[in-house]
Design a protein around this motif. Sequence first.
Motif, PDB file in Angstrom:
ATOM      1  N   UNK A 173      -2.700  -4.562  -8.051  1.00  0.00           N
ATOM      2  CA  UNK A 173      -3.303  -4.417  -6.718  1.00  0.00           C
ATOM      3  C   UNK A 173      -4.236  -5.597  -6.376  1.00  0.00           C
TER       4      UNK A 173
ATOM      5  N   UNK B 272      -6.716  -2.276   8.027  1.00  0.00           N
ATOM      6  CA  UNK B 272      -6.034  -1.093   8.562  1.00  0.00           C
ATOM      7  C   UNK B 272      -6.387  -0.821  10.020  1.00  0.00           C
TER       8      UNK B 272
ATOM      9  N   UNK C 117     -19.512   2.033   7.564  1.00  0.00           N
ATOM     10  CA  UNK C 117     -20.290   2.544   6.432  1.00  0.00           C
ATOM     11  C   UNK C 117     -21.697   1.943   6.532  1.00  0.00           C
TER      12      UNK C 117
ATOM     13  N   UNK D 239      -8.363  -4.259  -0.310  1.00  0.00           N
ATOM     14  CA  UNK D 239      -9.300  -5.141  -1.024  1.00  0.00           C
ATOM     15  C   UNK D 239      -8.956  -5.235  -2.511  1.00  0.00           C
TER      16      UNK D 239
ATOM     17  N   UNK E  10       0.855  -1.198   0.000  1.00  0.00           N
ATOM     18  CA  UNK E  10       0.000   0.000   0.000  1.00  0.00           C
ATOM     19  C   UNK E  10       0.888   1.245   0.000  1.00  0.00           C
TER      20      UNK E  10
ATOM     21  N   UNK F  23     -15.908   3.401  -0.418  1.00  0.00           N
ATOM     22  CA  UNK F  23     -16.709   3.979   0.675  1.00  0.00           C
ATOM     23  C   UNK F  23     -16.059   3.744   2.036  1.00  0.00           C
ATOM     24  N   UNK F  24     -15.313   2.639   2.155  1.00  0.00           N
ATOM     25  CA  UNK F  24     -14.711   2.267   3.444  1.00  0.00           C
ATOM     26  C   UNK F  24     -13.376   2.977   3.677  1.00  0.00           C
ATOM     27  N   UNK F  25     -13.008   3.840   2.782  1.00  0.00           N
ATOM     28  CA  UNK F  25     -11.752   4.569   2.946  1.00  0.00           C
ATOM     29  C   UNK F  25     -10.688   4.008   2.020  1.00  0.00           C
TER      30      UNK F  25
ATOM     31  N   UNK G 109      -7.729  -0.211  -0.807  1.00  0.00           N
ATOM     32  CA  UNK G 109      -6.463  -0.719  -1.345  1.00  0.00           C
ATOM     33  C   UNK G 109      -6.220  -2.144  -0.872  1.00  0.00           C
TER      34      UNK G 109
ATOM     35  N   UNK H 248     -11.392  -8.838  -4.630  1.00  0.00           N
ATOM     36  CA  UNK H 248     -10.285  -9.188  -5.542  1.00  0.00           C
ATOM     37  C   UNK H 248     -10.626 -10.331  -6.490  1.00  0.00           C
TER      38      UNK H 248
ATOM     39  N   UNK I  80      -4.009  -8.460  -3.436  1.00  0.00           N
ATOM     40  CA  UNK I  80      -5.105  -8.698  -2.478  1.00  0.00           C
ATOM     41  C   UNK I  80      -5.537 -10.167  -2.450  1.00  0.00           C
TER      42      UNK I  80
ATOM     43  N   UNK J  58     -13.686   3.315   9.473  1.00  0.00           N
ATOM     44  CA  UNK J  58     -14.979   3.872   9.892  1.00  0.00           C
ATOM     45  C   UNK J  58     -16.100   3.002   9.344  1.00  0.00           C
TER      46      UNK J  58
ATOM     47  N   UNK K  20     -18.079   0.490  -3.875  1.00  0.00           N
ATOM     48  CA  UNK K  20     -18.475  -0.004  -2.542  1.00  0.00           C
ATOM     49  C   UNK K  20     -17.265  -0.077  -1.621  1.00  0.00           C
ATOM     50  N   UNK K  21     -16.133  -0.521  -2.176  1.00  0.00           N
ATOM     51  CA  UNK K  21     -14.914  -0.641  -1.363  1.00  0.00           C
ATOM     52  C   UNK K  21     -14.362   0.739  -0.991  1.00  0.00           C
TER      53      UNK K  21
ATOM     54  N   UNK L 118      -7.495   3.207   2.483  1.00  0.00           N
ATOM     55  CA  UNK L 118      -6.649   2.097   2.949  1.00  0.00           C
ATOM     56  C   UNK L 118      -7.381   0.771   2.841  1.00  0.00           C
ATOM     57  N   UNK L 119      -8.646   0.745   3.299  1.00  0.00           N
ATOM     58  CA  UNK L 119      -9.432  -0.493   3.223  1.00  0.00           C
ATOM     59  C   UNK L 119      -9.605  -0.912   1.777  1.00  0.00           C
TER      60      UNK L 119
ATOM     61  N   UNK M 106     -11.414 -12.924   1.852  1.00  0.00           N
ATOM     62  CA  UNK M 106     -10.485 -12.695   0.737  1.00  0.00           C
ATOM     63  C   UNK M 106      -9.724 -13.970   0.358  1.00  0.00           C
TER      64      UNK M 106
ATOM     65  N   UNK N  52     -17.923  -8.002   0.675  1.00  0.00           N
ATOM     66  CA  UNK N  52     -17.000  -7.093  -0.015  1.00  0.00           C
ATOM     67  C   UNK N  52     -15.573  -7.653  -0.046  1.00  0.00           C
TER      68      UNK N  52
END
Lengths: 249, 338
Positions: free
Chosen positions: A71, A82, A88, B230, A51, B221-223, B228, A102, A75, A86, B218-219, B225-226, A152, A98
């Motif tokens: 990327x 992290x 959602x 994913x 990252x 939305x989680x920021x 990336x 990948x 994954x 926050x 959708x990913x 870092x999250x 994942x 979600x």
Amino acid sequence: MLTAENLTFKLKNGRKILDNVSFSLGAGELCAVIGPNGAGKSTMMKIACAIMKPTGGKVTVKDKNISGMKRHEIAKHIAYLPQFTHAVPCTVYDSVLLGRKPHISWHPGQNDRNIADRVMNEMGIDCMRDKCVTEISGGEFQKTLIARALVQQAEILMLDEPINHLDVKNQLDIMDSIAEITKRSKLATLVVMHDLNLAMRYAETIMLMHNGKILYHGCKSGLTDKHLTEAYRTEISIRQVEGKYAVIF
Amino acid sequence: MVSRLIFWVVLSLLLIIFVLSALKHGAIERSWADTASALFGVGNDEDLQYFIWHLRLPRIAAALAVGGALSVSGVILQNILNNPLASSFTLGLSQGAAFGATFSIIILGAGTGLFAGLGNVAIGAFAGSILSALIILLFSFVRGMTPQGLILAGVAMSAFFSACTMLLQFFSTDTQLAAAVFWTFGDLGKGGWSEALTVLIVTMAGILFSLRLSWSYNAIQWGELSASGLGVEVKKIRIASLAATSVMAAFATAYYGVIGFVGLIAPHMVRLIFRHSGHGFLIPASAVLGGVFLLGADLMGQLMFYPISLPVGVITAFAGVPMFLFLLLRRSMKHANR
């Protein structure tokens, strides 16, 4: 499984956040990364999953340099959680699903849904699948995020402080799950932790970081009072009480 | 809780009602039977046939296409810029288009005689909108540029293009000024079939593009870092999406003028009804709702002070400003309660 060689990360002002860090992680190994604030733990983790780009050194997964990978390919090998995430507004199920990102191109298929169902069941959160993520407790939220990382289906799991701000029961529940899944699925797991007692309880190997360097990396039985005292700059000792490690400070 | 089926049924019913009303009402009004005959080309009323086939149907198509384009742009921009108030309007694309149109009219002499040379005005507006988008895009390439920084860049671009527009207007003749001001009124009656179909094709392409990336959104939305973690290439998606939404909004604005707030109203209406919806639903639902909303607003503008027809941009602004302020208040209250 994962090898980091001479990782260095330097700021523009010349300050080294990581200084020649090298380590390797094998399948089925749960390694706790400990060290004081600012030791470089989170930076090391972000660089290890590509990252962040290091200013020097390389990371290989199964002998393949990850800097040349896309990327979504990374994954598939490394699941990263992290330090701060926050919530959602979406259901617990959708946020776990979600984790299949990948592996999906347009939309998740039945196989992806089956994997999400199975992991939710294993983590004990299948009963709250339709609840909104913003309305669940901190412990449940953390379990949801870990379930997403497990969905994942990567061989390497990197969790940055997954049990911070949780009560003791939730900390133990989550660490039990992580340790059990690491063993069962032969994952290579790296967990940044601040609770030294839990680190000694669950990890097989300990990586102690200080000032961007690895002060100690190896079996937890080899970690001494001197290592901890030097890193944290306060008197810390490790004792064995009824066969369990206890860190006293 | 409203189910998705009920949502689509209600939206379809509203669409049918608005389309039928838009076909019947206007400068020439006949009975439903005559309107239906003219629509299917079996009646003798050539005037009515002309009105329906050359004015009303393209206007309906334009409402659906422009509403869809602006709404989908809004959904995507709100996601990639992590700001619920982001839209092509708040990012300065509309002001860029207004400047481009004003430049064409005043400096290049296009558009005088009301709609003479609409093509040139549209090209100018398109260029202005794309110029504004390119500047924002350039900012997005700057290392360390945050989504909040991009929003602020958009605010600065809006102010800059508004100042340029005012400067041009200050040195214009009365006729040029009237043409330039009239262009800025978002109006769906400006174009014909070719304009409506162009915007429709661009919108459909934009919807497909964004649906392809719906799980990446959708990913995100989680920021960052999250996302990336994913496997999402956040920066690449941000730049590609910014370019795609700019093209969609630029086509819509170039042909039909400044129509604000649709990109805020439709996505947030869907989010208010379906709090947990992912982008796989949010994108098509906002596109259709945006189209139906714009069609309804246009109909309202035509009928409210009949025979005077209000530009649809005025109606959307009156509906959009309270929505904008509501979102701002809700966001502030959320932060205060944290």
